[in-house]
Scaffold this motif. Sequence first.
Motif, short mmCIF file in Angstrom:
data_model
loop_
_atom_site.label_atom_id
_atom_site.label_comp_id
_atom_site.label_asym_id
_atom_site.label_seq_id
_atom_site.Cartn_x
_atom_site.Cartn_y
_atom_site.Cartn_z
N CYS A 1 5.10 59.32 31.20
CA CYS A 1 4.32 58.90 30.07
C CYS A 1 5.19 58.67 28.85
O CYS A 1 4.73 58.69 27.72
CB CYS A 1 3.37 60.02 29.82
N LEU A 2 6.46 58.50 29.09
CA LEU A 2 7.41 58.27 28.02
C LEU A 2 6.98 57.08 27.17
O LEU A 2 6.59 56.06 27.70
CB LEU A 2 8.77 57.97 28.66
N ALA A 3 7.06 57.24 25.86
CA ALA A 3 6.71 56.14 24.98
C ALA A 3 7.81 55.99 23.94
O ALA A 3 8.37 56.97 23.49
CB ALA A 3 5.37 56.42 24.31
N LEU B 1 4.23 52.35 19.00
CA LEU B 1 4.69 53.16 20.12
C LEU B 1 4.33 52.39 21.39
O LEU B 1 3.20 51.96 21.56
CB LEU B 1 3.98 54.51 20.09
N VAL B 2 5.32 52.20 22.26
CA VAL B 2 5.12 51.40 23.47
C VAL B 2 5.16 52.29 24.71
O VAL B 2 6.08 53.09 24.88
CB VAL B 2 6.21 50.31 23.60
N HIS B 3 4.15 52.14 25.54
CA HIS B 3 4.12 52.89 26.81
C HIS B 3 3.76 51.93 27.94
O HIS B 3 2.70 51.31 27.90
CB HIS B 3 3.10 54.03 26.69
N ALA B 4 4.65 51.80 28.90
CA ALA B 4 4.40 50.99 30.11
C ALA B 4 3.81 49.61 29.79
O ALA B 4 2.81 49.20 30.38
CB ALA B 4 3.52 51.74 31.09
N THR C 1 6.90 65.69 29.15
CA THR C 1 7.90 65.14 28.23
C THR C 1 8.38 66.23 27.27
O THR C 1 9.56 66.28 26.91
CB THR C 1 7.32 63.94 27.46
N TYR D 1 6.99 48.46 35.97
CA TYR D 1 7.17 49.15 34.69
C TYR D 1 5.82 49.25 34.00
O TYR D 1 5.47 50.25 33.40
CB TYR D 1 8.19 48.39 33.85
N SER D 2 5.03 48.18 34.14
CA SER D 2 3.70 48.14 33.53
C SER D 2 2.68 47.81 34.60
O SER D 2 2.95 47.00 35.49
CB SER D 2 3.66 47.08 32.44
N PRO D 3 1.47 48.42 34.52
CA PRO D 3 0.44 48.05 35.51
C PRO D 3 0.12 46.56 35.50
O PRO D 3 -0.27 46.01 36.53
CB PRO D 3 -0.78 48.89 35.07
N THR E 1 -1.96 57.18 29.98
CA THR E 1 -1.71 56.08 30.90
C THR E 1 -3.00 55.45 31.43
O THR E 1 -3.04 54.26 31.71
CB THR E 1 -0.85 56.59 32.08
N LEU F 1 -4.26 52.16 30.06
CA LEU F 1 -3.45 51.00 30.45
C LEU F 1 -3.97 50.42 31.76
O LEU F 1 -4.08 49.20 31.93
CB LEU F 1 -1.98 51.39 30.61
N ASN G 1 1.49 62.27 23.22
CA ASN G 1 1.08 60.93 23.63
C ASN G 1 -0.36 60.89 24.13
O ASN G 1 -1.07 59.91 23.88
CB ASN G 1 2.04 60.39 24.70
N GLU H 1 10.16 64.93 34.87
CA GLU H 1 9.37 65.74 33.95
C GLU H 1 8.80 66.99 34.62
O GLU H 1 8.10 67.78 33.99
CB GLU H 1 8.23 64.91 33.35
#
Lengths: 73, 365
Positions: free
Chosen positions: A2-4, A43-46, B36, B116-118, B143, B146, B194, B349
């Motif tokens: 879940c790194l952002a 903040l950017v995540h995936a 994290t 990297y992204s769905p 997540t 997303l 997050n 993690e």
Amino acid sequence: MCLAVPAKVIDIIDLLATVEVGGITRQISLMLLPDVTIGDFVLVHAGFAIQKVDQEEARRTTELLKELAGYAE
Amino acid sequence: MLNNRQETMRQAAAFFTGEIDRLITKPVRLMEVCGTHTVAIFRAGIRQLLPPQVELVSGPGCPVCVTPNDYLDTAVAYSRLPDVIITTFGDMLRVPGSASSLAAEKAAGSDIRIVYSPLESLDIAAAHPEKKIIFLAVGFETTAPLAAATVLEAERRGLANFYVLSAHKLVPPALSALLADREVRVDGFLLPGNVSAMIGEQPYCFLAEKYHLPGVIAGFDPLDILQSVYMLARQIHASTAIVENQYRRIVRHEGNPAARQVLTQVYETVDAAWRGMGVIPASGLGVNDRYRRFNALAALPLQVEKASEQAACRCGEVLRGIIKPADCLLFGKACVPEHPVGSCMVSVEGTCAAWYKYGAGKWQV
Ligand code: SF4
Ligand code: SF4
């Protein structure tokens, strides 16, 4: 997972933004953060912008740290 | 010579640790819920900075770690179908299921692609109309929106061959379940930054109201974490219990409304099985009826044998903060990051992986 990471928005077309992170640009989706303008930090995540970085709060944090550094003397 | 910023940070850290030492007079256990955070705490050596009466324990904070075997077995079974392409975050590949892993299936020829992204799944779906694309939708509230947004985008693009296999989990119900467990002893929580960016502050209020436990939403820099521990120390010292937000530059009180909205549009809460913690009521997200055609389980039913768990692995107790990784007999012997036995050793993690990389290696004499 879940790194952002924070990134700067340099261009927006519809719900796609071009952002810059450490000199590299990439495209991310603004579907989850539609109210972004060029110049904002996000903040950017995936592949998605998930939240704006509040620059004012960030500045306050820096100031707080300076103040605390004074106390620690 | 230290530059100005480093010197300021060093002094601020000294202030926080000094105050924590002063405020905490009897032993306390503080739990970080987020993987994290676990990694950041190890990387910055924060445990060594804290006074001995403050113990940091890791909770069920890594979505990969808490995904049970039967989910992986289902993913493996799908990956073996000739017309299926699996898309997934890289972390999932090496997690052992009952008898196989996605990495092993990939090596054996299954079409499994790391994204990297769905959203990348949708390009794959568009390029392969003859195939069914199944995205392994794991992750907490950070997540899950997303994946939900990706479902909406698939609908907008009219893609009929995209599916999600959801193992999404929710953090607040897991904290409830932890606190209902008598073996678990916690005096305060470092709450995941997050996740909170999405859900805001309110969903944690039960910690204070029902359990009289303090919680601080924490950022991920070493100083964020130290400051958050200091904020917990202040509350513990004053016997107060509220939810505070250290990570205000990112986390708004109300979270991210657009993200919360897509979540409720696409998903419904379901009971969910957590590795080592059993089924926790209303702690998971499944695709709702309106978007049923994107739900792999509903649209592409298949038979999977009942999962079996590794008997000796003690991930369940590690995830609840009851034992330390080194208390597991397999730790560092049969179970190492190169060939993990349990999921806590797989993800970077994961608690066991972090202990192995930063803990055992450094402290073993
Ligand atoms: S950021 Fe979220 S998903 Fe990532 S480790 Fe923390 S709680 Fe888990
Ligand atoms: S060391 Fe390995 S087997 Fe033991 S609890 Fe951790 S992940 Fe599970």
